[in-house]
Design a protein around this motif. Structure first.
Motif, PDB file in Angstrom:
ATOM      1  N   GLY A   7      49.530  51.304  26.356  1.00  0.00           N
ATOM      2  CA  GLY A   7      49.108  52.194  25.261  1.00  0.00           C
ATOM      3  C   GLY A   7      49.388  51.620  23.893  1.00  0.00           C
ATOM      4  N   ALA A  58      53.809  53.790  26.836  1.00  0.00           N
ATOM      5  CA  ALA A  58      53.438  54.577  25.639  1.00  0.00           C
ATOM      6  C   ALA A  58      52.030  55.132  25.789  1.00  0.00           C
ATOM      7  N   THR A  62      46.713  62.649  25.240  1.00  0.00           N
ATOM      8  CA  THR A  62      47.463  63.530  24.327  1.00  0.00           C
ATOM      9  C   THR A  62      46.601  64.626  23.674  1.00  0.00           C
ATOM     10  N   VAL A  77      45.823  60.164  33.664  1.00  0.00           N
ATOM     11  CA  VAL A  77      46.599  59.336  32.726  1.00  0.00           C
ATOM     12  C   VAL A  77      48.067  59.763  32.689  1.00  0.00           C
ATOM     13  N   SER A 100      57.770  61.653  27.588  1.00  0.00           N
ATOM     14  CA  SER A 100      57.187  62.952  27.947  1.00  0.00           C
ATOM     15  C   SER A 100      57.277  63.901  26.746  1.00  0.00           C
ATOM     16  N   THR A 101      57.179  65.176  27.006  1.00  0.00           N
ATOM     17  CA  THR A 101      56.926  66.112  25.910  1.00  0.00           C
ATOM     18  C   THR A 101      57.726  67.415  26.009  1.00  0.00           C
ATOM     19  N   ASP A 102      57.889  68.054  24.866  1.00  0.00           N
ATOM     20  CA  ASP A 102      58.480  69.394  24.818  1.00  0.00           C
ATOM     21  C   ASP A 102      57.563  70.434  25.465  1.00  0.00           C
TER      22      ASP A 102
HETATM   23  N1  NAP Z   1      51.603  63.049  19.688  1.00  0.00           N
HETATM   24  C1  NAP Z   1      52.504  64.014  19.852  1.00  0.00           C
HETATM   25  O1  NAP Z   1      52.647  64.930  19.007  1.00  0.00           O
HETATM   26  C2  NAP Z   1      53.409  64.006  21.046  1.00  0.00           C
HETATM   27  C3  NAP Z   1      54.288  65.085  21.237  1.00  0.00           C
HETATM   28  C4  NAP Z   1      55.136  65.061  22.358  1.00  0.00           C
HETATM   29  C5  NAP Z   1      55.112  63.991  23.227  1.00  0.00           C
HETATM   30  N2  NAP Z   1      54.222  62.970  23.026  1.00  0.00           N
HETATM   31  C6  NAP Z   1      54.218  61.874  23.972  1.00  0.00           C
HETATM   32  O2  NAP Z   1      54.587  60.696  23.267  1.00  0.00           O
HETATM   33  C7  NAP Z   1      53.948  59.574  23.852  1.00  0.00           C
HETATM   34  C8  NAP Z   1      53.244  58.765  22.772  1.00  0.00           C
HETATM   35  O3  NAP Z   1      52.287  59.599  22.150  1.00  0.00           O
HETATM   36  P1  NAP Z   1      51.363  59.075  20.973  1.00  0.00           P
HETATM   37  O4  NAP Z   1      51.312  60.149  19.940  1.00  0.00           O
HETATM   38  O5  NAP Z   1      51.753  57.694  20.586  1.00  0.00           O
HETATM   39  O6  NAP Z   1      49.959  59.056  21.723  1.00  0.00           O
HETATM   40  P2  NAP Z   1      48.548  58.513  21.196  1.00  0.00           P
HETATM   41  O7  NAP Z   1      48.655  58.109  19.779  1.00  0.00           O
HETATM   42  O8  NAP Z   1      47.541  59.532  21.591  1.00  0.00           O
HETATM   43  O9  NAP Z   1      48.340  57.197  22.050  1.00  0.00           O
HETATM   44  C9  NAP Z   1      48.149  57.235  23.416  1.00  0.00           C
HETATM   45  C10 NAP Z   1      47.569  55.911  23.829  1.00  0.00           C
HETATM   46  O10 NAP Z   1      47.403  55.940  25.238  1.00  0.00           O
HETATM   47  C11 NAP Z   1      46.258  55.182  25.535  1.00  0.00           C
HETATM   48  N3  NAP Z   1      45.695  55.545  26.810  1.00  0.00           N
HETATM   49  C12 NAP Z   1      44.996  56.649  27.155  1.00  0.00           C
HETATM   50  N4  NAP Z   1      44.606  56.574  28.437  1.00  0.00           N
HETATM   51  C13 NAP Z   1      45.068  55.404  28.920  1.00  0.00           C
HETATM   52  C14 NAP Z   1      44.999  54.753  30.175  1.00  0.00           C
HETATM   53  N5  NAP Z   1      44.366  55.309  31.223  1.00  0.00           N
HETATM   54  N6  NAP Z   1      45.600  53.551  30.307  1.00  0.00           N
HETATM   55  C15 NAP Z   1      46.220  52.977  29.274  1.00  0.00           C
HETATM   56  N7  NAP Z   1      46.314  53.526  28.054  1.00  0.00           N
HETATM   57  C16 NAP Z   1      45.754  54.736  27.884  1.00  0.00           C
HETATM   58  C17 NAP Z   1      45.297  55.492  24.406  1.00  0.00           C
HETATM   59  O11 NAP Z   1      44.418  54.420  24.312  1.00  0.00           O
HETATM   60  P3  NAP Z   1      42.860  54.668  24.103  1.00  0.00           P
HETATM   61  O12 NAP Z   1      42.752  55.167  22.705  1.00  0.00           O
HETATM   62  O13 NAP Z   1      42.293  53.346  24.350  1.00  0.00           O
HETATM   63  O14 NAP Z   1      42.438  55.700  25.105  1.00  0.00           O
HETATM   64  C18 NAP Z   1      46.212  55.600  23.206  1.00  0.00           C
HETATM   65  O15 NAP Z   1      46.265  54.391  22.496  1.00  0.00           O
HETATM   66  C19 NAP Z   1      53.011  60.131  24.932  1.00  0.00           C
HETATM   67  O16 NAP Z   1      53.662  60.048  26.163  1.00  0.00           O
HETATM   68  C20 NAP Z   1      52.848  61.589  24.547  1.00  0.00           C
HETATM   69  O17 NAP Z   1      52.557  62.405  25.661  1.00  0.00           O
HETATM   70  C21 NAP Z   1      53.397  62.952  21.956  1.00  0.00           C
END
Ligand code: NAP
Length: 291
Positions: A7, A58, A62, A77, A100-102
């Motif tokens: 990711g 990562a 989302t 995913v 993971s997440t809240d």
């Molecule tokens: N964002 C939040 O507010 C939040 C809150 C709580 C927890 N989290 C957790 O924190 C972590 C990081 O979140 P983030 O905000 O950095 O997420 P993000 O910006 O949405 O990035 C997720 C990445 O995962 C990639 N991805 C999606 N499907 C995939 C697959 N099948 N194989 C490989 N890569 C894939 C996406 O790539 P593509 O664009 O190419 O699909 C994207 O670059 C995640 O585990 C999320 O669940 C996030």
């Protein structure tokens, strides 16, 4: 140490690449084309070819609201993928750091959630992430799962960027004031993951399991927006602070139900030698990078 990152184009993925820049670690970073974590063959072939010392996942689905309409995609995913990574990590006897997440909680609590508290996700996204935690834990003993919340950064789309855009487009902005949580700068999370990698490399004992990693002081989305506008005005990212209306969740319906109270206790982080970050400092840093 050889670190394999999935990711790489996400918020956390990009911040992790940044924090790795001045280290001696060798980073092998993949986007979803180079390593689709839901593709069993690709996961096997990349991990066995690269022979990493540790895996950092990562990658995630989302899109919280979209997940309600695309449960299969979210589970592929967020649950199947982490399970596949965990299987290969276990085969190589290396650790997997997973995020993971809240949203695994229902938000009914009245005090900060502990990692051991009962989960009860309210939507597909949270349920798929919980399934991912379980898939990792059952297969790979050497795992660290970091539950985080309200992630923001200088990269991608997030609440901070949305607020900046709205502040430049409107005179009045309405934000939900009855959902509480802890904003987390992805750069701080990336740094915490690096600290865990360093400790592992140095042979320090790590207690495997689930931890909560989020910003230090709980707030509401409204409170977060207020901080964003104040700091953005100081940084001249916005010309004028908009009038900020506090609204209820009922006034801002979304396809996926959000937990009302998703504040997580960060106390257990001490066990892995990681400090909870100041989200206010993280916000200042992000805004300075956006100027
Ligand atoms: N964002 C939040 O507010 C939040 C809150 C709580 C927890 N989290 C957790 O924190 C972590 C990081 O979140 P983030 O905000 O950095 O997420 P993000 O910006 O949405 O990035 C997720 C990445 O995962 C990639 N991805 C999606 N499907 C995939 C697959 N099948 N194989 C490989 N890569 C894939 C996406 O790539 P593509 O664009 O190419 O699909 C994207 O670059 C995640 O585990 C999320 O669940 C996030």
């Amino acid at each position: 140490m050889r670190i394999l990152l999935t990711g790489k184009n996400g918020q956390l993925g990009r911040c992790f690449q940044d924090v790795l820049k001045n280290t001696s670690h060798e980073l092998f970073a993949y986007d979803s084309t180079g390593l689709n974590i839901s593709d069993a063959q690709q996961v096997k072939s990349v991990i066995h070819t690269m022979q990493p010392d540790i895996i950092v996942n990562a990658a995630a689905y989302t899109a919280v609201d979209k997940a309600e309409k695309e449960p299969e995609a979210a589970y592929l995913v967020n649950a199947t993928g982490p399970g596949l990574l965990a299987k290969r990590a276990a085969e190589l006897n290396i650790p997997l750091i997973h995020v993971s997440t809240d949203y695994v909680f229902d938000g009914e609590a009245v005090e900060p959630y502990l990692p051991t508290d009962i989960t009860n996700p309210q939507g597909i996204y949270g349920a798929s992430k919980l399934a991912g935690e379980q898939a990792v834990a059952v297969v790979c003993k050497h795992h660290i799962i970091l539950r985080t919340s309200w992630v923001f950064s200088e990269y991608g789309n997030n609440f901070v960027k949305t607020m900046l855009r709205l502040a430049n487009e409107r005179t009045h902005v309405s934000v939900v004031s009855d959902q509480y949580g802890c904003p987390t700068y992805a750069g701080d999370l990336a740094h915490a993951i690096l600290q865990i990698c360093d400790q592992y490399e140095q042979g320090k004992p790590l207690v495997w399991g689930i931890y909560h990693y989020c910003g230090d002081i709980p707030t509401s989305w409204h409170g977060f927006a207020r901080a964003i506008f104040a700091k953005a005005k100081d940084n001249r990212l916005i010309v004028k602070q908009p009038h900020l209306n506090a609204i209820s969740t009922d006034e801002y319906p979304t396809p996926a139900k959000r937990p009302e109270y998703s504040v997580m206790s960060i106390y257990s982080l001490n066990a892995i030698g990681v400090q909870a970050p100041s989200w206010s400092a993280g916000l200042s840093l992000v805004l300075s990078k956006l100027v």
